[in-house]
Design an enzyme around this catalytic site. Structure first.
Site, PDB file in Angstrom:
ATOM      1  N   LYS A  35       7.399  40.226  18.359  1.00  0.00           N
ATOM      2  CA  LYS A  35       8.861  39.647  17.880  1.00  0.00           C
ATOM      3  C   LYS A  35       9.761  39.935  19.305  1.00  0.00           C
ATOM      4  O   LYS A  35       9.882  40.984  19.849  1.00  0.00           O
ATOM      5  CB  LYS A  35       9.573  40.596  16.857  1.00  0.00           C
ATOM      6  N   ARG A  84      15.788  32.064   4.097  1.00  0.00           N
ATOM      7  CA  ARG A  84      15.203  33.488   4.479  1.00  0.00           C
ATOM      8  C   ARG A  84      14.418  34.041   3.453  1.00  0.00           C
ATOM      9  O   ARG A  84      14.766  34.762   2.530  1.00  0.00           O
ATOM     10  CB  ARG A  84      16.639  34.453   4.517  1.00  0.00           C
ATOM     11  N   GLU A  95      11.768  30.940  21.151  1.00  0.00           N
ATOM     12  CA  GLU A  95      12.666  31.889  21.571  1.00  0.00           C
ATOM     13  C   GLU A  95      12.814  31.919  22.915  1.00  0.00           C
ATOM     14  O   GLU A  95      11.760  31.399  23.583  1.00  0.00           O
ATOM     15  CB  GLU A  95      12.134  33.394  21.258  1.00  0.00           C
ATOM     16  N   LYS A 122      10.213  40.656   9.440  1.00  0.00           N
ATOM     17  CA  LYS A 122      10.449  41.394  10.647  1.00  0.00           C
ATOM     18  C   LYS A 122      10.262  42.708  10.014  1.00  0.00           C
ATOM     19  O   LYS A 122      10.826  43.002   9.024  1.00  0.00           O
ATOM     20  CB  LYS A 122      11.749  41.070  11.292  1.00  0.00           C
ATOM     21  N   ARG A 152      16.914  32.552  19.568  1.00  0.00           N
ATOM     22  CA  ARG A 152      16.186  31.404  18.949  1.00  0.00           C
ATOM     23  C   ARG A 152      16.399  29.953  19.484  1.00  0.00           C
ATOM     24  O   ARG A 152      17.486  29.630  19.772  1.00  0.00           O
ATOM     25  CB  ARG A 152      16.508  31.363  17.559  1.00  0.00           C
ATOM     26  N   PHE A 212       6.565  29.812  18.860  1.00  0.00           N
ATOM     27  CA  PHE A 212       5.847  30.257  17.724  1.00  0.00           C
ATOM     28  C   PHE A 212       5.524  29.204  16.620  1.00  0.00           C
ATOM     29  O   PHE A 212       4.829  29.648  15.654  1.00  0.00           O
ATOM     30  CB  PHE A 212       6.202  31.593  17.364  1.00  0.00           C
TER      31      PHE A 212
END
Ligand code: AMP
Length: 591
Positions: free
Chosen positions: A262, A441, A318, A447, A267, A358
């Site tokens: 992570k 979400r 990211e 995470k 983003r 990613f």
């Protein structure tokens, strides 16, 4: 549709408390919108432009107050508008409290001066199309004098409004529509109005991000038309979001997890179309998580795309700030660059950023949202021409984000350690089979939860490392006090020795090389005995450790094991008597 009709309908919707009734009212207004369907479908949500367009009206509240004041008459100033606003707290109510009309001036004629065929000019009924076109003109005004031009245009609109029209115009302009119409309501209303399945509408919304276009296609082309809608390079989609979660839950639910580092950045969604010939330039757009265009602030990302990419793509990733060695810097650094509009080149000299990707939403004409994550990641690797994969070096990032697929908690633990050591935030756990759900979400991306509770454990053993870590102690055995926390024990001052300690696990995670060296120096004097790589330590040092869970376990003498223990800090301020007890461990487990 006349704007007065729209205002009436908006008022009815606003007065309606029941969700189902709201959907029905929205359905009706969409059905009646005819040629203005696209505009009305956006206006009911308080939007002037499609969600994917970065375009805004770029008009401050003060200009809006001034336009209202001017249209309200010679004896009203923008101060009066502000005073009323302070009193009633809502701009629609304020605008509706004035009588408009009849004010002469440049702006009175400019609004309505469009190609829609309507006569325009003060006195005519305002239409939603005129409002839309005037607001588009207002949004496009740039350069010196543009704020005055915007105010003039807006004055022209208010000047032709009834009180009720002014209420909704003011709210639309200041993005404060708030009549209770959410995205779900418009989606359901489109489905009902034009008799297309909700799922078809939903999918089309995900790829297009434009309620107006989806409504028009649903009406004119039905489900086939909606199904034919595709992602478009250059038009951002909503980002898929993550929930907090644990390794334990992820492995239980999916059997195997996709694990990634992570990154601690911002983003980005990259849209790129390579140059079609030597004469044309490649086109690159970079968008934030909120679909805002941030291309100009991030020239490194554009350069990376122009150099690396050979087919049209939409990538998710990211942007991370890095130091001179390519190692990631904290999030605050990237903020100095993200969204910056001025002095980009100058600030670029101080803070360097790199993109890391990613996910791949679209490549070479194929939409990949419905493909499983692992397929999308394979495609991503191919797109980034990263056939061998980069050297696995957490502290040096650019381009492809690695993805491990595993069902082995130990492996996840070591990926986590590597991520932390490389200066990243930790790990993301993803369902390898999951599709890409824009704006969701969901549970498919997790995470790893930060540790809520920590335990202070006595270090009772360790192991010498291997390879480059052969001279360091690592993998520390953790113990808690066997006794209780009673006053009696405390007052008797009984010392802690190896008989009064019970093991609860081993921690190897979350420790950098630098830290290992420091810990080795700290612990070496307490080595009581050695057997191969294994070392027994006198109980002297206390570590604060985080963990995911406390499980029962036959492996450790306490009868419990910390699941995913992570090193947090040395408690230099505590001696073993102050470490946590088995009793506290049991209490935490119950909680
Ligand atoms: P949070 O902002 O804490 O909700 O965490 C989710 C965010 O982590 C995403 O929106 C991304 O900006 C960021 N992120 C960093 N690395 C990854 C990754 N490998 N996969 C997905 N998101 C990531």
């Amino acid at each position: 549709m006349e704007f007065a009709t729209f205002a009436d309908r908006a008022a009815a919707i606003e007065a309606e408390p029941a969700d189902l009734e709201i959907v029905d009212l929205v359905r009706a207004v969409l059905e009646d919108a005819d040629a203005d369907l696209e505009i009305v479908a956006r206006f009911v949500q308080g939007r002037v432009f499609p969600a994917w367009r970065s375009r805004t009206l770029d008009i401050g509240p003060n200009s809006c107050y001034e336009a209202i004041a001017r249209a309200a008459g010679t004896n009203v100033g923008s101060d009066d508008v502000e005073d009323r606003l302070a009193e009633v707290g809502e701009i629609g109510e304020v605008a509706a409290s004035y009588e408009f009309g009849g004010q002469q001036g440049l702006g009175a004629f400019t609004a309505g001066n469009d190609d829609s065929g309507s006569a325009g000019g003060a006195g005519d009924e305002l239409t939603v199309r005129e409002v839309f076109e005037t607001l588009s003109e207002l949004a496009a005004a740039e350069g010196s004098g543009s704020q005055d031009r915007k105010t003039d245009l807006l004055f022209g609109l208010f000047n032709r409004c009834s009180s009720e029209e002014a209420r909704y115009l003011a709210r639309l302009v200041l993005s404060e529509m708030r009549i209770g119409v959410g995205e779900g309501a418009v989606r359901d209303a489109i489905s009902e109005a034009f008799d297309v399945p909700v799922e078809g509408v939903e999918r089309a919304l995900q790829v297009s991000n434009d309620y107006g276009e989806v409504a028009r296609v649903a009406r004119d082309e039905g489900l086939d038309g909606l199904d034919a809608m595709e992602l478009e390079v250059g038009r951002p989609v909503q980002a898929m979001l993550a929930q907090a979660g644990t390794v334990t839950d992820a492995l239980e639910e999916w059997e195997e997890a996709a694990v990634e580092w992570k990154y601690d950045g911002a983003r980005i969604q990259l849209h790129h179309r390579p140059a079609e010939s030597d004469e044309t330039a490649p086109e690159t757009g970079v968008f934030s998580r909120n679909m805002e265009d941030v291309t100009d602030a991030l020239p490194e990302v554009v350069e990376y795309a122009d150099e690396t990419l050979e087919e049209p793509v939409i990538l998710d990733g990211e942007v991370v700030a890095i130091d001179d060695d390519g190692a990631p810097l904290p999030f605050q650094e990237v903020l100095k660059r993200f969204r910056r509009k001025h002095d980009v080149e100058k600030v670029r000299e101080d803070v360097t950023v790199r993109p890391v990707f990613f996910d791949c939403l679209h490549a070479g004409g194929d939409d990949l949202l419905e493909e499983p994550l692992t397929t999308r990641h394979d495609r991503l690797r191919a797109v980034l021409s990263d056939s061998d994969g980069p050297e696995v070096n957490a502290a040096n990032i650019e381009g492809l984000s690695l993805l491990w697929r595993t069902d082995d908690p130990e492996e996840i633990e070591s990926i986590d350690a590597e991520a932390l050591e490389g200066g990243h935030e930790g790990i993301m756990l993803k369902n390898p089979e999951s599709t890409y759900s824009p704006g969701r979400r969901g549970k498919h991306w997790r995470k790893r939860k930060p540790d809520v509770e920590t335990l202070d454990c006595v270090v009772t053993g360790a192991e010498w490392g291997e390879g480059r870590r052969a001279t360091f102690l690592g993998t520390f055995e953790l113990s808690v006090r066997a006794g209780d926390d009673s006053e009696e024990r405390r007052s008797s001052g009984s010392a802690v020795n190896s008989q009064t300690l019970e093991t609860v696990g081993k921690v190897a995670t979350g420790i950098t090389d630098e830290k290992l060296e420091e810990l080795t120096e700290l612990l070496e004097p307490y080595i009581a005995s050695e057997d191969g790589q294994e070392v027994d330590l006198e109980p002297e040092v206390v570590f604060e450790v985080g963990y995911e869970e406390i499980q029962t376990s036959p492996t450790y003498s306490s009868g419990y094991a910390l699941r995913f223990p992570r090193f947090q800090a040395v408690r230099h301020d505590k001696d073993p008597e102050g470490a946590d007890s088995l009793e506290r461990l049991e209490r935490l487990r119950e909680a």
